[in-house]
Design a protein around this motif. Structure first.
Motif, mmCIF file in Angstrom:
data_model
loop_
_atom_site.group_PDB
_atom_site.id
_atom_site.type_symbol
_atom_site.label_atom_id
_atom_site.label_comp_id
_atom_site.label_asym_id
_atom_site.label_seq_id
_atom_site.Cartn_x
_atom_site.Cartn_y
_atom_site.Cartn_z
ATOM 1 N N VAL A 7 0.669 -1.313 -0.080
ATOM 2 C CA VAL A 7 -0.010 0.273 -0.418
ATOM 3 C C VAL A 7 0.734 1.350 0.008
ATOM 4 C CG1 VAL A 7 -2.068 1.407 1.509
ATOM 5 C CG2 VAL A 7 -1.772 -1.346 1.587
ATOM 6 N N ARG A 8 0.447 2.305 -0.739
ATOM 7 C CA ARG A 8 1.255 3.220 -0.769
ATOM 8 C C ARG A 8 0.756 4.485 -0.444
ATOM 9 N NH1 ARG A 8 6.036 2.485 -4.601
ATOM 10 N NH2 ARG A 8 5.802 0.803 -5.979
ATOM 11 N N ARG A 9 1.048 5.788 -0.823
ATOM 12 C CA ARG A 9 0.577 6.977 0.065
ATOM 13 C C ARG A 9 -1.136 6.778 -0.309
ATOM 14 N NH1 ARG A 9 4.740 7.794 -2.667
ATOM 15 N NH2 ARG A 9 6.995 8.921 -0.938
ATOM 16 N N GLY A 10 -1.584 7.653 0.789
ATOM 17 C CA GLY A 10 -3.591 7.268 0.735
ATOM 18 C C GLY A 10 -3.378 8.572 1.094
ATOM 19 N N ILE A 11 -2.771 9.658 0.279
ATOM 20 C CA ILE A 11 -3.251 10.908 0.643
ATOM 21 C C ILE A 11 -4.253 11.257 -0.878
ATOM 22 C CG2 ILE A 11 -2.020 13.505 0.285
ATOM 23 C CD1 ILE A 11 0.871 12.708 1.608
ATOM 24 N N LEU A 12 -3.720 10.960 -1.702
ATOM 25 C CA LEU A 12 -4.871 11.167 -2.496
ATOM 26 C C LEU A 12 -6.330 10.825 -1.792
ATOM 27 C CD1 LEU A 12 -5.781 11.887 -5.594
ATOM 28 C CD2 LEU A 12 -5.568 10.003 -6.323
ATOM 29 N N ALA A 13 -6.268 9.623 -1.734
ATOM 30 C CA ALA A 13 -7.404 8.747 -1.001
ATOM 31 C C ALA A 13 -8.853 10.041 -0.464
ATOM 32 C CB ALA A 13 -7.894 7.841 -0.033
ATOM 33 N N VAL A 70 -14.135 -6.296 -11.776
ATOM 34 C CA VAL A 70 -14.184 -5.552 -12.038
ATOM 35 C C VAL A 70 -12.395 -4.935 -11.134
ATOM 36 C CG1 VAL A 70 -14.268 -2.533 -11.595
ATOM 37 C CG2 VAL A 70 -16.204 -4.253 -12.330
ATOM 38 N N GLU A 71 -11.251 -5.167 -11.879
ATOM 39 C CA GLU A 71 -9.779 -5.118 -12.032
ATOM 40 C C GLU A 71 -9.534 -2.538 -11.932
ATOM 41 O OE1 GLU A 71 -7.128 -7.353 -13.482
ATOM 42 O OE2 GLU A 71 -8.860 -8.197 -14.544
ATOM 43 N N LEU A 72 -9.457 -2.927 -10.150
ATOM 44 C CA LEU A 72 -9.033 -1.118 -10.734
ATOM 45 C C LEU A 72 -7.605 -1.491 -10.366
ATOM 46 C CD1 LEU A 72 -10.911 -0.283 -7.357
ATOM 47 C CD2 LEU A 72 -11.553 0.011 -9.639
ATOM 48 N N PRO A 73 -7.082 -0.185 -11.381
ATOM 49 C CA PRO A 73 -5.080 0.175 -10.697
ATOM 50 C C PRO A 73 -4.387 -0.982 -9.852
ATOM 51 C CG PRO A 73 -6.193 1.966 -10.614
ATOM 52 C CD PRO A 73 -7.284 1.106 -10.839
ATOM 53 N N ASP A 74 -3.800 -1.494 -9.867
ATOM 54 C CA ASP A 74 -2.716 -2.241 -9.634
ATOM 55 C C ASP A 74 -2.073 -1.649 -8.212
ATOM 56 O OD1 ASP A 74 -0.808 -1.551 -10.582
ATOM 57 O OD2 ASP A 74 -0.189 -3.006 -11.618
ATOM 58 N N ARG A 80 -8.244 1.124 -3.333
ATOM 59 C CA ARG A 80 -8.468 1.964 -1.858
ATOM 60 C C ARG A 80 -9.099 3.874 -2.589
ATOM 61 N NH1 ARG A 80 -7.675 5.913 1.599
ATOM 62 N NH2 ARG A 80 -8.260 5.785 3.598
ATOM 63 N N ALA A 81 -8.978 4.640 -2.562
ATOM 64 C CA ALA A 81 -9.325 6.315 -3.568
ATOM 65 C C ALA A 81 -11.125 5.535 -4.422
ATOM 66 C CB ALA A 81 -8.140 6.633 -4.222
ATOM 67 N N GLN A 82 -10.670 4.843 -5.201
ATOM 68 C CA GLN A 82 -11.476 4.357 -5.909
ATOM 69 C C GLN A 82 -13.458 3.993 -5.258
ATOM 70 O OE1 GLN A 82 -10.904 3.172 -10.161
ATOM 71 N NE2 GLN A 82 -9.454 4.334 -10.386
ATOM 72 N N MET A 83 -12.669 2.800 -4.299
ATOM 73 C CA MET A 83 -13.510 2.331 -3.928
ATOM 74 C C MET A 83 -14.454 3.549 -3.028
ATOM 75 S SD MET A 83 -11.152 -1.829 -2.742
ATOM 76 C CE MET A 83 -11.605 -2.916 -3.425
ATOM 77 N N LEU A 84 -13.823 3.441 -2.737
ATOM 78 C CA LEU A 84 -14.251 4.899 -1.024
ATOM 79 C C LEU A 84 -15.230 6.063 -1.895
ATOM 80 C CD1 LEU A 84 -11.045 5.800 1.341
ATOM 81 C CD2 LEU A 84 -13.404 4.047 1.586
ATOM 82 N N SER A 85 -14.547 5.850 -3.511
ATOM 83 C CA SER A 85 -15.179 7.251 -4.464
ATOM 84 C C SER A 85 -16.428 6.323 -4.727
ATOM 85 C CB SER A 85 -14.590 7.783 -5.078
ATOM 86 O OG SER A 85 -15.537 8.888 -5.911
ATOM 87 N N GLU A 86 -16.497 5.706 -4.558
ATOM 88 C CA GLU A 86 -18.137 4.376 -4.993
ATOM 89 C C GLU A 86 -18.764 4.601 -3.858
ATOM 90 O OE1 GLU A 86 -19.864 3.519 -8.733
ATOM 91 O OE2 GLU A 86 -17.728 3.915 -8.659
ATOM 92 N N LEU A 87 -18.267 4.233 -3.001
ATOM 93 C CA LEU A 87 -19.377 3.881 -1.795
ATOM 94 C C LEU A 87 -19.171 4.795 -0.964
ATOM 95 C CD1 LEU A 87 -16.687 0.811 -0.319
ATOM 96 C CD2 LEU A 87 -18.478 0.245 -1.734
ATOM 97 N N ARG A 88 -18.546 5.575 -0.680
ATOM 98 C CA ARG A 88 -19.291 6.700 -0.454
ATOM 99 C C ARG A 88 -20.671 8.009 -1.199
ATOM 100 N NH1 ARG A 88 -17.593 7.523 5.253
ATOM 101 N NH2 ARG A 88 -15.343 7.742 5.112
ATOM 102 N N SER A 89 -20.733 7.405 -2.204
ATOM 103 C CA SER A 89 -21.657 8.523 -3.323
ATOM 104 C C SER A 89 -22.246 7.573 -2.509
ATOM 105 C CB SER A 89 -21.082 7.980 -4.738
ATOM 106 O OG SER A 89 -20.524 6.510 -5.118
ATOM 107 N N GLY A 90 -22.962 6.301 -2.201
ATOM 108 C CA GLY A 90 -23.900 5.624 -1.885
ATOM 109 C C GLY A 90 -24.263 4.739 -3.228
ATOM 110 N N SER A 91 -23.148 4.423 -4.246
ATOM 111 C CA SER A 91 -24.046 3.720 -5.651
ATOM 112 C C SER A 91 -22.981 2.578 -4.947
ATOM 113 C CB SER A 91 -22.168 4.012 -5.978
ATOM 114 O OG SER A 91 -22.361 2.793 -7.201
ATOM 115 N N SER A 92 -24.445 1.420 -5.182
ATOM 116 C CA SER A 92 -24.555 0.430 -5.326
ATOM 117 C C SER A 92 -23.648 -0.971 -5.907
ATOM 118 C CB SER A 92 -26.119 -0.595 -5.084
ATOM 119 O OG SER A 92 -26.625 -0.140 -6.387
ATOM 120 N N ARG A 93 -23.169 -0.048 -6.983
ATOM 121 C CA ARG A 93 -21.781 -0.863 -8.176
ATOM 122 C C ARG A 93 -20.890 -2.089 -7.454
ATOM 123 N NH1 ARG A 93 -17.208 1.807 -11.304
ATOM 124 N NH2 ARG A 93 -16.447 -0.873 -12.127
#
Length: 423
Positions: A7-13, A70-74, A80-93
């Motif tokens: 896991v690299r820096r999570g600042i972007l998340a 669905v494969e996100l960046p490795d 983590r950032a993309q997962m959080l963005s999707e989940l926080r938006s309330g999406s059920s994707r």
């Protein structure tokens, strides 16, 4: 998710999370939840391409409950950032998420993943410590999928020639790295000391291997103000000061440190099990000339950070019953065998570590099992990202010899205290 890139820096998340916190009241109403139906399984990039055949196998037997992979960046920070963005938006994707073990507490505390029924899964068949990574405040929020523990790689040919055994303590490692390595034209020791999640792991392991801890009680109490914590930081700082940790190791992540060992430049390397196969592969200058042992510690064997990933169900999933079935499938013994043999990932099923055929193909398994059983998860906290960044910043200053271990412990105690209070 594979630990080739930890896991690299999570600042972007943090920025993405804030951007994703939109007004829930203005979104269209979600369709009602049905327990069963098709799923989306989201994971970091599958570098060994082992997952698609597993999903295809599931889909052949579940025509009305097909899984889309669905494969996100490795790189884990982007995942983590993309997962959080999707989940926080309330999406059920997303339905089933393959998350780093260190994220489980954070996702659970935020209400992004659902608690699971312990009786639904064969937890008694798993290596004991891995189950702890999937719990938060006494409840099961995920199911262990793959595990990991740090190992010490060493040049067996060099130690044999010198009539030495691999080190069991820091004092033995430091002596051999300081005296033997230069004699054979090698650098002494390296881990992952670039300021990213790998540094959090290495600093935490040093503290744990001296008998200390960073946080207690699921992150509610700071435990780093201790003599063991000072000893762990002093071990790392001493290596830089005395030269048996080379200065360039401050720029090493998993891959760069692996490359240094495989190219025959290091006597000792702390890294994950995936290095074993690569170090014995084509083009390696150390193939057949190295060994692995558990990490050394202050007075004996050390304590690795427990790595790996867990499978969780999104709190917004419309098909939670099917999601639980998919998790049970992915953690079954047959699939876990595939995870090891095709994915090169350490399984969570205890029985596989004693399988003669698997041990013959993967000789490090018995040592890895010992390391996993003695390993400890990273600090559990609902604010894990902030905790990790604080450990990285302090660890970087200690390794750069800008701060003494005593000063570092005092500073880290203050910063972690503020994080735990939410201030």
């Amino acid at each position: 998710m594979r630990w080739i890139r930890a896991v690299r820096r999570g600042i972007l998340a943090a920025a993405i999370v804030l951007a994703g916190c939109s007004d829930v009241a203005q979104r269209p109403a979600e369709p009602p939840v049905r327990d069963r139906g098709p799923l989306t399984f989201v994971t970091a990039g599958d570098l060994t391409h082992y997952l698609a055949p597993l999903v295809d196998d599931w889909n052949r037997g579940h025509r009305d409950e097909r899984v889309t992979l669905v494969e996100l960046p490795d790189t884990a920070d982007e995942t983590r950032a993309q997962m959080l963005s999707e989940l926080r938006s309330g999406s059920s994707r997303f339905d089933v998420l393959n998350i780093d073990v260190a994220w489980t507490s954070e996702f659970a505390a935020a209400g992004l993943i659902s608690p699971l029924d312990r009786e639904r899964f064969a937890l008694d068949a798993f290596l004991r410590p891995v189950v702890d990574t999937a719990t938060f405040e006494g409840r099961l929020y995920a199911v262990p999928y793959v595990t990991n523990a740090g190992l010490l790689y060493y040049r067996k040919d060099v130690l044999d020639a010198a009539g030495e055994k691999p080190p069991r303590t820091w004092a033995e490692l430091a002596r051999q790295a300081r005296t033997l390595a230069p004699r054979y034209g090698l650098q002494g020791y390296a881990g992952q000391f670039l300021p990213y999640e790998g540094l959090t792991v290495n600093v935490t392991e040093a503290i744990q291997s001296a008998g200390g801890t960073v946080l207690r009680d699921d992150g509610t109490r700071v435990g780093v103000d201790s003599d063991p914590a000072r000893a762990g930081l002093a071990f790392l700082a001493g290596g830089l000061r005395e030269g048996w940790i080379p200065p360039e190791a401050l720029r090493y992540d998993e891959e760069e440190s692996r490359a240094a060992f495989v190219r025959g430049r290091l006597l000792f390397l702390r890294n994950w099990p995936y290095v074993y196969t690569d170090a014995n592969g084509p083009g390696s200058r150390v193939a057949g000339r190295f060994g692995v042992v558990p990490l050394p510690g202050l007075d004996g064997p050390g304590t690795s950070v427990l790595g790996g990933s867990n499978l969780a169900v999104s709190a917004r999933s419309k098909h939670p019953a099917t999601a639980a079935d998919l998790i049970a499938y992915l953690t079954s013994e047959r699939v876990q065998r595939h995870v090891l043999t095709r994915g090169s990932l350490p399984p969570v099923r205890a029985s596989l570590y004693d399988d003669p055929a698997l041990v013959a193909a993967h000789p490090y398994l018995p040592i890895l099992r010992r390391s996993v059983l003695a390993a400890v998860p990273r600090p559990k906290s609902a604010r894990y990202e902030q905790v990790s960044l604080a450990v990285q910043a302090v660890g970087q200053d200690v390794l750069a010899l800008r701060e003494t271990p005593e000063e570092a412990v005092r500073r880290l105690t203050r910063e972690l205290g503020a994080i735990s209070r939410g201030s």
